[in-house]
Design a protein around this motif. Structure first.
Motif, mmCIF file in Angstrom:
data_model
loop_
_atom_site.group_PDB
_atom_site.id
_atom_site.type_symbol
_atom_site.label_atom_id
_atom_site.label_comp_id
_atom_site.label_asym_id
_atom_site.label_seq_id
_atom_site.Cartn_x
_atom_site.Cartn_y
_atom_site.Cartn_z
ATOM 1 N N GLU A 165 0.822 -1.201 0.000
ATOM 2 C CA GLU A 165 0.000 0.000 0.000
ATOM 3 C C GLU A 165 0.859 1.255 0.000
ATOM 4 O OE1 GLU A 165 -0.326 -2.571 1.925
ATOM 5 O OE2 GLU A 165 -2.323 -3.396 1.541
ATOM 6 N N ASP A 166 1.950 1.225 0.753
ATOM 7 C CA ASP A 166 2.855 2.376 0.771
ATOM 8 C C ASP A 166 3.465 2.618 -0.605
ATOM 9 O OD1 ASP A 166 2.314 2.552 3.456
ATOM 10 O OD2 ASP A 166 4.179 1.591 4.097
ATOM 11 N N VAL A 167 3.843 1.542 -1.292
ATOM 12 C CA VAL A 167 4.483 1.675 -2.611
ATOM 13 C C VAL A 167 3.524 2.305 -3.607
ATOM 14 C CG1 VAL A 167 5.535 0.417 -4.519
ATOM 15 C CG2 VAL A 167 6.011 -0.266 -2.172
ATOM 16 N N PHE A 168 2.297 1.822 -3.672
ATOM 17 C CA PHE A 168 1.342 2.339 -4.647
ATOM 18 C C PHE A 168 0.892 3.755 -4.290
ATOM 19 C CE2 PHE A 168 1.300 -1.994 -5.978
ATOM 20 C CZ PHE A 168 0.861 -1.987 -7.292
ATOM 21 N N ALA A 169 0.740 4.033 -3.010
ATOM 22 C CA ALA A 169 0.373 5.396 -2.613
ATOM 23 C C ALA A 169 1.491 6.377 -2.978
ATOM 24 C CB ALA A 169 0.088 5.446 -1.120
ATOM 25 N N TYR A 170 2.731 5.972 -2.766
ATOM 26 C CA TYR A 170 3.870 6.826 -3.119
ATOM 27 C C TYR A 170 3.953 7.022 -4.628
ATOM 28 C CZ TYR A 170 8.746 7.863 -4.248
ATOM 29 O OH TYR A 170 9.891 8.407 -4.782
ATOM 30 N N ALA A 171 3.755 5.954 -5.407
ATOM 31 C CA ALA A 171 3.832 6.049 -6.861
ATOM 32 C C ALA A 171 2.748 6.976 -7.408
ATOM 33 C CB ALA A 171 3.705 4.659 -7.484
ATOM 34 N N GLN A 172 1.550 6.919 -6.853
ATOM 35 C CA GLN A 172 0.479 7.789 -7.332
ATOM 36 C C GLN A 172 0.722 9.235 -6.926
ATOM 37 O OE1 GLN A 172 -3.625 6.493 -7.730
ATOM 38 N NE2 GLN A 172 -4.234 8.032 -6.229
ATOM 39 N N ALA A 173 1.210 9.464 -5.724
ATOM 40 C CA ALA A 173 1.449 10.832 -5.260
ATOM 41 C C ALA A 173 2.570 11.508 -6.033
ATOM 42 C CB ALA A 173 1.757 10.831 -3.769
ATOM 43 N N GLU A 174 3.614 10.740 -6.390
ATOM 44 C CA GLU A 174 4.781 11.310 -7.064
ATOM 45 C C GLU A 174 4.737 11.136 -8.582
ATOM 46 O OE1 GLU A 174 7.093 13.048 -5.594
ATOM 47 O OE2 GLU A 174 6.278 12.747 -3.573
ATOM 48 N N GLY A 175 3.722 10.436 -9.099
ATOM 49 C CA GLY A 175 3.630 10.236 -10.541
ATOM 50 C C GLY A 175 4.733 9.351 -11.096
ATOM 51 N N ILE A 176 5.101 8.299 -10.369
ATOM 52 C CA ILE A 176 6.194 7.406 -10.764
ATOM 53 C C ILE A 176 5.627 6.179 -11.463
ATOM 54 C CG2 ILE A 176 8.017 5.892 -9.877
ATOM 55 C CD1 ILE A 176 8.502 7.913 -7.704
ATOM 56 N N GLU A 177 6.212 5.834 -12.582
ATOM 57 C CA GLU A 177 5.837 4.605 -13.286
ATOM 58 C C GLU A 177 6.661 3.456 -12.725
ATOM 59 O OE1 GLU A 177 4.850 3.285 -17.847
ATOM 60 O OE2 GLU A 177 6.716 4.369 -17.474
ATOM 61 N N LEU A 178 5.993 2.481 -12.152
ATOM 62 C CA LEU A 178 6.666 1.386 -11.478
ATOM 63 C C LEU A 178 7.192 0.359 -12.475
ATOM 64 C CD1 LEU A 178 4.147 0.756 -8.543
ATOM 65 C CD2 LEU A 178 6.340 1.946 -8.413
ATOM 66 N N ARG A 179 8.181 -0.390 -12.017
ATOM 67 C CA ARG A 179 8.643 -1.591 -12.702
ATOM 68 C C ARG A 179 8.558 -2.719 -11.681
ATOM 69 N NH1 ARG A 179 8.887 2.492 -15.424
ATOM 70 N NH2 ARG A 179 10.393 2.956 -17.108
ATOM 71 N N LEU A 180 7.950 -3.830 -12.037
ATOM 72 C CA LEU A 180 7.863 -4.953 -11.108
ATOM 73 C C LEU A 180 8.218 -6.252 -11.805
ATOM 74 C CD1 LEU A 180 4.331 -6.313 -10.565
ATOM 75 C CD2 LEU A 180 4.540 -4.171 -11.767
ATOM 76 N N ASP A 181 8.820 -7.129 -11.022
ATOM 77 C CA ASP A 181 9.267 -8.412 -11.563
ATOM 78 C C ASP A 181 9.463 -9.372 -10.397
ATOM 79 O OD1 ASP A 181 10.008 -10.331 -13.349
ATOM 80 O OD2 ASP A 181 12.060 -9.612 -13.604
ATOM 81 N N GLY A 182 9.429 -10.651 -10.691
ATOM 82 C CA GLY A 182 9.669 -11.672 -9.687
ATOM 83 C C GLY A 182 11.132 -12.075 -9.657
ATOM 84 N N ALA A 183 11.620 -12.393 -8.465
ATOM 85 C CA ALA A 183 13.002 -12.846 -8.292
ATOM 86 C C ALA A 183 12.989 -14.153 -7.512
ATOM 87 C CB ALA A 183 13.828 -11.798 -7.553
ATOM 88 N N GLU A 184 13.819 -15.103 -7.936
ATOM 89 C CA GLU A 184 13.878 -16.418 -7.302
ATOM 90 C C GLU A 184 15.198 -16.600 -6.568
ATOM 91 O OE1 GLU A 184 12.056 -19.931 -9.340
ATOM 92 O OE2 GLU A 184 12.221 -18.638 -11.090
ATOM 93 N N THR A 185 15.126 -17.196 -5.390
ATOM 94 C CA THR A 185 16.310 -17.508 -4.596
ATOM 95 C C THR A 185 16.292 -18.995 -4.261
ATOM 96 O OG1 THR A 185 16.320 -15.298 -3.616
ATOM 97 C CG2 THR A 185 17.595 -16.997 -2.494
ATOM 98 N N GLN A 186 17.397 -19.667 -4.541
ATOM 99 C CA GLN A 186 17.472 -21.099 -4.253
ATOM 100 C C GLN A 186 17.545 -21.330 -2.757
ATOM 101 O OE1 GLN A 186 20.757 -23.089 -6.090
ATOM 102 N NE2 GLN A 186 20.275 -25.081 -5.211
ATOM 103 N N VAL A 187 16.775 -22.307 -2.272
ATOM 104 C CA VAL A 187 16.762 -22.671 -0.860
ATOM 105 C C VAL A 187 17.028 -24.165 -0.728
ATOM 106 C CG1 VAL A 187 15.198 -20.805 -0.204
ATOM 107 C CG2 VAL A 187 14.252 -23.003 -0.924
ATOM 108 N N ARG A 188 17.204 -24.599 0.499
ATOM 109 C CA ARG A 188 17.456 -26.020 0.727
ATOM 110 C C ARG A 188 16.197 -26.842 0.471
ATOM 111 N NH1 ARG A 188 20.149 -26.567 6.551
ATOM 112 N NH2 ARG A 188 18.276 -25.401 7.075
ATOM 113 N N ARG A 189 16.384 -28.060 -0.023
ATOM 114 C CA ARG A 189 15.252 -28.937 -0.279
ATOM 115 C C ARG A 189 14.724 -29.487 1.039
ATOM 116 N NH1 ARG A 189 16.180 -34.021 -4.140
ATOM 117 N NH2 ARG A 189 17.614 -34.513 -2.440
ATOM 118 N N PRO A 190 13.407 -29.463 1.241
ATOM 119 C CA PRO A 190 12.839 -29.995 2.490
ATOM 120 C C PRO A 190 13.094 -31.494 2.628
ATOM 121 C CG PRO A 190 11.247 -28.644 1.312
ATOM 122 C CD PRO A 190 12.388 -28.875 0.386
#
Length: 308
Positions: free
Chosen positions: A108-133
Motif C-alpha cells: 500500500e505504501d508503494v502504490f500510494a507513493y507512486a500515485q502521489a509522485e507520478g512514478i511509473e513502477l517496474r515490477l518483476d519476480g526474483a527467485e532464490t534457491q533454498v534447501r530442499r525440504p
C-alpha cells in the motif's frame, strides 16, 4: 557501505533497538521498570560489534561458527546478535529517493507513493534457491520451480524508472506462477485502488496487463509465422523498446544477487523473509542516494513567431 553511511545506520538502529527493548520489557513486566538501570546479564558484544557481525553475515553469508572464530566468541553469542538485529533491520522499510526520512514498508505504501509522485513502477519476480525440504514433509513439491528446476522462494520486486529499489517482499513458494501471485499478494487490488499508477512488466504478467490495459504495459504478443514481414519487424521494435524501458528492474534484482544469501539461502525458511527485507532495505539506502535523472523533452519549439 561507506563509513558515513555506517555511522548513520548505527545511530538509527541504536535508537530503534533501545525503543524495541524497552517496549518489549514493558509488555512482559506489565508496568514500569522496577530495578536499577544496567542490571541483568551483560552483552559480550557492544552494539556496534553486533551490528557489524550482522551486516557481515548478511553480505557474505558466512556461517555463525566462522564469525564466532573470527571474533573469538561462542557461536551462541553470534547467533543471538544476528537474531536480535535482523528483525530490526527488516523493520526499517525501504528508502525513497529525494525524500529523506520516508520509508516504504507495505505494498500500500508503494502504490500510494507512486500515485502521489507520478512514478511509473517496474515490477518483476526474483527467485532464490533454498534447501530442499526433508522427504515426507507436507508441501515439499510446492517449492520446486518450473523454470529453474530447483527449490526456490520467489519475491516480487518494485523499482522506479531508474532501477532504484522501492520494495521487495511478499514471499511465495517457487512453484507459484507470477500471475497467480498477483491474485494472492493483492497486487491487482492495489491497481484498482490506485487507478493513476502505471507499471511496466514482463510477459509473466500478461494477464495483469490484459486486466488493466490502461495501467500495465507488457511485451506485445509475437505475430504468427505467416504474418507479413512488416508486422514482425514492428513487433521486434516494440519488444525492444519495452525491454529497454524495464531493464532497470533487472538491475535492481541484480543488486540483490550481490548479497550471498540472495543467491543461495542456506538458513531456515522462516528466517528468509526478515533476511530478504533487511538486505533490501540496506540496498535501498544506497539506491535512494543516486541523483534523479530528468528526462529531456524532445518537443519542437518555435524560435520565432514570424518567418525570416
Amino acid at each position: 557501505m561507506g563509513r558515513q553511511h555506517l555511522g548513520e545506520l548505527l545511530d538509527e538502529l541504536e535508537l530503534r533497538w533501545q525503543s524495541r527493548c524497552e517496549s518489549g520489557r514493558h509488555e512482559r513486566r506489565g508496568g514500569s521498570r522496577r530495578r536499577q538501570t544496567g542490571a541483568g546479564p551483560k552483552y559480550v558484544f557492544t552494539f556496534r560489534d553486533r551490528l557489524i557481525v550482522t551486516l557481515v553475515h548478511l553480505r557474505t553469508g558466512l556461517t555463525q561458527e566462522a564469525l564466532a572464530v573470527a571474533y573469538d566468541v561462542g557461536s551462541s553469542t553470534v547467533s543471538r546478535a544476528i537474531n536480535e538485529l535482523r528483525p530490526v533491520l527488516a523493520g526499517r522499510g525501504f528508502a525513497v529517493p529525494d525524500r529523506p526520512g520516508l520509508r516504504l514498508r507495505t505494498l500500500e505504501d508503494v502504490f500510494a507513493y507512486a500515485q502521489a509522485e507520478g512514478i511509473e513502477l517496474r515490477l518483476d519476480g526474483a527467485e532464490t534457491q533454498v534447501r530442499r525440504p526433508q522427504p515426507g514433509r507436507p508441501g515439499r513439491r510446492a517449492f520446486v520451480s518450473g523454470k529453474r528446476r530447483q527449490n526456490t522462494i520467489k519475491t516480487t520486486t518494485f523499482s522506479d524508472g531508474q532501477g532504484r529499489l522501492l520494495f521487495s517482499g511478499v514471499e511465495r513458494p517457487g512453484r507459484m506462477h507470477d500471475q497467480t501471485a498477483v491474485r494472492t499478494e493483492g497486487i491487482a487490488e492495489q491497481f484498482r485502488r490506485y487507478p493513476d499508477v502505471k507499471a511496466k512488466v514482463d510477459s509473466g504478467y500478461a494477464g495483469l496487463a490484459k486486466e488493466f490495459p490502461d495501467q500495465v504495459t507488457a511485451p506485445p504478443k509475437k505475430p504468427k509465422d505467416d504474418a507479413p514481414e512488416g508486422d514482425k519487424r514492428a513487433w521486434r521494435e516494440a519488444r525492444r523498446r519495452q525491454s529497454s524501458a524495464r531493464i532497470c528492474i533487472e538491475h535492481a534484482n541484480a543488486e540483490l544477487r550481490q548479497w550471498a544469501p540472495m543467491r543461495r539461502f542456506t538458513g531456515r525458511r522462516e528466517t528468509y523473509p526478515p533476511t530478504q527485507r533487511a538486505i533490501g532495505g540496506l540496498i535501498s539506502d544506497r539506491a535512494a542516494k543516486r541523483p534523479t535523472r530528468r528526462d529531456h523533452s524532445t518537443e519542437l519549439v518555435l524560435v520565432r513567431d514570424t518567418a525570416c
